[in-house]
Design an enzyme around this catalytic site. Structure first.
Site, PDB file in Angstrom:
ATOM      1  N   TYR A   1      41.852  35.226  47.087  1.00  0.00           N
ATOM      2  CA  TYR A   1      41.520  35.797  45.787  1.00  0.00           C
ATOM      3  C   TYR A   1      42.429  36.982  45.456  1.00  0.00           C
ATOM      4  CZ  TYR A   1      38.527  37.533  41.996  1.00  0.00           C
ATOM      5  OH  TYR A   1      38.034  37.949  40.782  1.00  0.00           O
TER       6      TYR A   1
ATOM      7  N   SER B   1      41.427  41.465  38.588  1.00  0.00           N
ATOM      8  CA  SER B   1      40.440  42.035  39.499  1.00  0.00           C
ATOM      9  C   SER B   1      41.015  43.300  40.103  1.00  0.00           C
ATOM     10  CB  SER B   1      40.096  41.053  40.618  1.00  0.00           C
ATOM     11  OG  SER B   1      39.335  41.694  41.631  1.00  0.00           O
TER      12      SER B   1
END
Length: 257
Positions: free
Chosen positions: A153, A140
């Protein structure tokens, strides 16, 4: 999609019941790639396999290393050598510093990091023996810099980016390619709990899958998008912290409107 050509005959996809990897699986299968789809047993995996010719379900838990090794052995026995291992199992957990969800943090690190290395350990030995293969890891853009309310995350994806860099350096000259895939926000159930006002340049799963597959066949080290967010986060990553922290706070506030 049906006319696209890819350099793989057999692709193993973990997290295949998820929105992005499921879309990639369908697109690759439509182009003639045989897909071994792995996720925990359930209706989504069954539906994926039933909905596309060339997609075979191989249910397994990525947190069980021995189970993954057995799964890879089954795949290669039935379908042939795995040319592409796309490792996409993952999750998002909200992060509130005033009420830290420790269980969510631990589960995020386990699935997003342990799940990747468990799959690498299962697929890599036969690739090394053949001196051929491609490992693609879903990261990501938010692994490049800390971001407000994104502690779980972001930390897990930072670990995955570092892992991919290490693998790239060590696998040079072995015939095994490594790609880290770093998208920005994608409109999927995985991050549905995240504040919609803070989703930067949000894109559909279809657009995300298309952008990944436009480049993945060339086996680049990195696929990252959207460009605006990529350039911003990579820039602030290289700046002194006295500059990067105010810039990130400003950008986060700006995106909230």
């Amino acid at each position: 999609m049906a006319g696209a050509k890819y350099p793989w005959k057999v692709a193993w996809i973990t997290g295949a019941s998820g929105a992005i990897c499921g879309e990639i699986a369908r697109r690759l299968a439509a182009a003639g790639v045989t897909i071994a789809a792995t996720a925990r047993p359930g209706g989504k995996l069954d539906q994926l396999a039933a909905g596309g010719e060339g997609i075979k379900a191989y249910p397994a838990d990525v947190l069980r290393p021995d189970e993954l090794k057995a799964t890879v052995a089954k795949i290669e026995s039935a379908l042939g050598p795995i040319d592409l291992a796309l490792l996409g199992a993952g999750m998002y957990a909200p992060f509130d510093i005033r009420n830290i969800d420790l269980d969510g943090f631990h589960r995020s690190m386990a699935l997003n990091v342990d799940g990747v290395i468990n799959a690498v350990a299962a697929a890599l030995p036969s690739m090394l023996a053949r001196k051929s293969g491609h490992i693609a890891i879903m990261g990501s853009l938010f692994g490049y810099a800390g971001w407000p309310e994104n502690g779980s995350y972001g930390a897990s994806k930072a670990a995955v980016i570092n892992l991919a860099e290490s693998l790239k350096l060590e696998l040079e000259g072995t015939g095994v390619a490594v790609t880290i895939i770093n998208p920005g926000f994608v409109d999927t159930p995985l991050n549905a709990a995240y504040d919609p006002k803070k989703k930067l340049y949000v894109m559909s799963k279809e657009r995300c899958a298309r952008k990944i597959l436009e480049k993945l066949g060339g086996k680049p080290y990195e696929i990252a998008f959207p460009t605006q967010v990529e350039l911003f986060l990579k820039t602030v990553r290289s700046l002194p912290r006295a500059l990067s922290f105010p810039l990130i706070r400003w950008f986060a506030r700006m995106m909230q409107g």
